[in-house]
Design a protein around this motif. Structure first.
Motif, mmCIF file in Angstrom:
data_model
loop_
_atom_site.group_PDB
_atom_site.id
_atom_site.type_symbol
_atom_site.label_atom_id
_atom_site.label_comp_id
_atom_site.label_asym_id
_atom_site.label_seq_id
_atom_site.Cartn_x
_atom_site.Cartn_y
_atom_site.Cartn_z
ATOM 1 N N ARG A 177 -14.188 -10.182 -0.985
ATOM 2 C CA ARG A 177 -14.034 -9.490 -2.271
ATOM 3 C C ARG A 177 -12.630 -9.649 -2.843
ATOM 4 O O ARG A 177 -12.404 -9.410 -4.020
ATOM 5 C CB ARG A 177 -14.313 -7.990 -2.098
ATOM 6 N N ALA A 183 -15.437 -12.472 -5.702
ATOM 7 C CA ALA A 183 -15.442 -11.013 -5.834
ATOM 8 C C ALA A 183 -16.627 -10.465 -6.619
ATOM 9 O O ALA A 183 -17.263 -9.496 -6.199
ATOM 10 C CB ALA A 183 -14.139 -10.558 -6.477
ATOM 11 N N ASP A 184 -16.953 -11.103 -7.760
ATOM 12 C CA ASP A 184 -17.998 -10.503 -8.589
ATOM 13 C C ASP A 184 -19.400 -10.799 -8.081
ATOM 14 O O ASP A 184 -20.387 -10.356 -8.668
ATOM 15 C CB ASP A 184 -17.840 -10.938 -10.049
ATOM 16 N N ARG A 185 -19.510 -11.552 -7.003
ATOM 17 C CA ARG A 185 -20.836 -11.853 -6.436
ATOM 18 C C ARG A 185 -21.179 -10.916 -5.278
ATOM 19 O O ARG A 185 -22.286 -10.978 -4.749
ATOM 20 C CB ARG A 185 -20.859 -13.302 -5.918
ATOM 21 N N VAL A 187 -21.387 -7.062 -4.136
ATOM 22 C CA VAL A 187 -21.372 -5.704 -4.692
ATOM 23 C C VAL A 187 -21.837 -4.688 -3.663
ATOM 24 O O VAL A 187 -22.498 -5.029 -2.680
ATOM 25 C CB VAL A 187 -22.286 -5.581 -5.939
ATOM 26 N N LYS A 193 -24.116 -2.550 -11.280
ATOM 27 C CA LYS A 193 -24.490 -3.942 -11.031
ATOM 28 C C LYS A 193 -25.686 -4.326 -11.886
ATOM 29 O O LYS A 193 -26.325 -3.460 -12.504
ATOM 30 C CB LYS A 193 -24.802 -4.151 -9.553
ATOM 31 N N GLY A 328 -26.072 -13.517 -5.223
ATOM 32 C CA GLY A 328 -25.152 -12.444 -4.873
ATOM 33 C C GLY A 328 -25.547 -11.752 -3.579
ATOM 34 O O GLY A 328 -26.645 -11.962 -3.054
#
Lengths: 449, 193
Positions: A177, A183-185, A187, A193, A328
């Motif tokens: 992250r 990072a954005d994948r 969560v 989200k 993700g």
């Protein structure tokens, strides 16, 4: 309008969430006046944090059952209020079979009514407590300071209700992250989200948050690979076995030595989820459409990939699935349980040498903080930090269990003139009526059980 | 609810007080002690079941079971009343009515009155303790039912094979799927005025 600092009170709650509302409601029900109570916290909504988490999770009904709501006694239950407000026997029929769970919008509506009726906001100092000092003279009490060390009030009895620590990630994902390319994948289930139709997702964990995410992804038209570390997912309606919600279980649990309690907690809290017909049917449909599968293993490596992420999955038994292209990864791994992640508690631990073992406060069997808690001036804990005494301490039922006993201790210490039975009954009727009226404005949430 | 033996007996005693007062008055008015004797019989049979039978067959008592137990107790009380010489009613329907009126009053007492009398009565397994951090006599763990998603045998499941990076081509739709995080989202609309 909130209250202004400094404010002296008999009972203070440090924290502005569910716990604060339950302590406040119970205290008002037993006979404390609003002037005798203080809530310390910046949020003007005691259900705000929960509301955000529930929204992020796509949660529509509570795991809790009909007794778990914000009125102090166990009558009326939430199903009875629901039945009364919508003139329907359906909630009662469901609750006698233990198939009723309050809807999130409904419970939040009730909280708003209870907050208004009990004057929670008028007793709130909109400041976060940064330090708490034990004073023994002239009578034992606590002095509170904000995070800038300004004096904000004193109280004879204090309940620490700081809530959860920060969101937790497995170490590999926590490290990933920090990489802007990844990072954005990655969560957390409790974060905001979105899922895309045709997207491929790995969901870690098999607890209630993870199962919610399975359903959310399938609903969005994506595919889910459920990844658990152990072949242990079990279903149970509530987050601990039923008898642990009552004295029969709690007292036996409390009698165990601390180490055994922690070991026991580890067993009973290990990623359980309630059996929900609606979830099961969605997952079965997903399986039939080839959009849901489960595997026991762990993510071993992670890097950017063609679909967003390239993830190496190691199987616990048998052949590794190897490198996978996924959109993700969602971690249903909950919150960091260490009390040392909570600044006020960490300061108390450091200054007063409160015993901490493996990130847990070694509380007294009355949830009191050792060394600081006295019968005539209580310092008590509630929520997740108290679950080594009350195993369901972070559920509404557990918060209620602790609130009732803490407030009763305060009432005994203060020799409180308790509210009479007719007054209690009339209070419950009028509160129930107001809640039922408010519930009429809310569309009934679909039950999942 | 997971009642203890003491909790069952204390609760039964508490919920039968109001009916006992009512049927005592009726017995005095009608000069027929059978009404209050019937309630006494109900209490004795109930306590016997609470101490010698229910604890061994019921650990967690769901609400629906309360009615089932009431039907069972009704049969026992009715048969006992018929076989005892001291109980006389002008009609067989009277003891039936007395039982069910008693039960309705008792259940209302249990559902509405007792939770208001004692905040922790349900949590304390039906016992009337002071609301405190007390100790209960026994601990009964509850079994949980296992549920495991069907796991395919012989290697990774089909979906993991479909996800496999060894596949040369992946669909365009998948390449275009946005990242799931809402935390890192950048607003795309015009800036606020």
């Amino acid at each position: 309008m909130p209250a202004t600092a400094p404010r002296d009170s008999v009972v203070a709650t440090v924290g502005d969430g569910f716990g604060s509302l339950l302590v406040h409601t119970t205290a008002r029900y037993l006979g404390f006046e609003n002037e005798q109570l203080t809530v310390f916290g910046p949020s003007d909504n005691p259900v705000g944090t929960y509301q955000q988490f529930a929204y992020n999770l796509g949660q529509t009904v509570l795991r809790s059952e009909s007794e778990s709501h914000f009125l102090a006694p166990d009558w009326p239950t939430f199903a009875q209020l629901d039945a009364w407000s919508h003139k329907s026997l359906r909630p009662l029929w469901r609750t006698i079979r233990r198939k009723y769970n309050p809807g999130v919008p409904e419970i939040l509506t009730e909280a708003a009514v209870v907050m208004r009726r009990t004057g929670w906001e008028q007793a709130r100092i909109p400041t976060k407590v940064g330090w708490l000092q034990r004073q023994m003279n002239p009578t034992p009490h606590f002095v509170m300071y904000d995070e800038q060390a300004n004096f904000i009030g004193r109280a004879k009895h204090v309940m620490l209700a700081p809530g959860h620590g920060p969101l937790s990630f497995p170490p590999l994902l926590a490290k990933a992250r920090k990489d802007p390319a990844l990072a954005d994948r990655i969560v957390q289930a409790y974060e905001p989200k979105q899922y895309a139709a045709g997207g491929r997702y790995i969901v870690l964990g098999a607890g209630i948050a993870s199962v919610n995410e399975w359903a959310n992804i399938l609903d969005a038209g994506g595919s889910v690979l459920a990844l658990t570390r152990n072949e242990q997912p079990e279903t149970q309606d509530l987050n601990v076995p039923r008898c642990l919600f009552e004295s029969i279980g709690i007292d036996a649990y409390t009698r165990l030595p601390f180490d055994q309690r922690i070991e026991f907690l580890g067993q009973v809290l290990r990623g359980t989820r309630p059996q929900r017909r609606q979830w099961l049917s969605r997952i079965q449909t997903g399986q039939q459409e080839g959009r849901f599968d489960a595997i026991v293993g762990e993510i071993d490596k992670i890097e950017p990939g063609r679909a967003g992420l390239r993830v190496y999955v190691k199987s616990k038994d048998g052949e590794d699935p190897g490198w996978l292209d996924v959109t993700g990864v969602t971690a249903g791994t909950g919150f960091n349980k260490s009390v040392l992640t909570l600044p006020l508690i960490r300061r108390l631990v450091e200054f007063y040498k409160v015993p901490v073992i493996e990130g847990r406060l070694r509380l007294q069997t009355n949830c009191g903080v050792p060394g600081l808690d006295l019968p005539e001036s209580r310092l008590c804990c509630m929520g997740l930090i108290a679950n080594n005494v009350i195993p369901h301490g972070d559920t509404i039922a557990g918060l209620k269990f602790i609130s009732r006993r803490f407030v009763s201790d305060c009432a005994r210490a203060e020799k409180l003139q308790r509210r009479s039975f007719p007054s209690r009954m009339s209070l419950q009727f009028s509160m129930g009526r107001d809640v039922a009226q408010a519930l009429r404005t809310v569309s009934p949430t679909q039950q999942l059980a | 609810m997971c009642p203890t033996v003491l909790g069952r007996v204390q609760t039964r005693w508490a919920i039968l007080i109001i009916p006992a007062i009512i049927w005592t008055i009726v017995s005095l008015i009608t000069q027929n002690p059978s009404y209050i004797v019937l309630i006494g019989l109900y209490f004795v049979i109930g306590v016997a079941l609470d101490t010698a039978f229910y604890p061994f067959v019921i650990r967690w008592q769901p609400p629906w079971l309360t009615f089932v137990l009431a039907v069972g107790e009704f049969i026992l009380v009715y048969l006992a009343a018929k076989s005892l010489k001291g109980i006389h009613f002008s009609s067989d329907w009277i003891p039936i009515a007395v039982y069910w009126i008693t039960w309705v009053i008792a259940i209302w007492t249990k559902v509405v009155i007792l939770p208001l009398v004692s905040l922790s009565w349900i949590e304390d397994a039906g016992e009337f303790r002071s609301t405190s951090w007390s100790v209960a006599p026994e601990y009964v763990p509850l079994a949980v039912t296992a549920f495991t998603p069907d796991l395919g045998e012989g290697g990774p499941p089909p979906l993991a094979r479909k996800f496999s990076a060894a596949v040369i081509e992946i669909p365009e739709e998948l390449r275009r799927a946005p990242s799931p995080s809402g935390v890192f989202q950048i607003p795309t609309g015009p800036p606020p005025a």
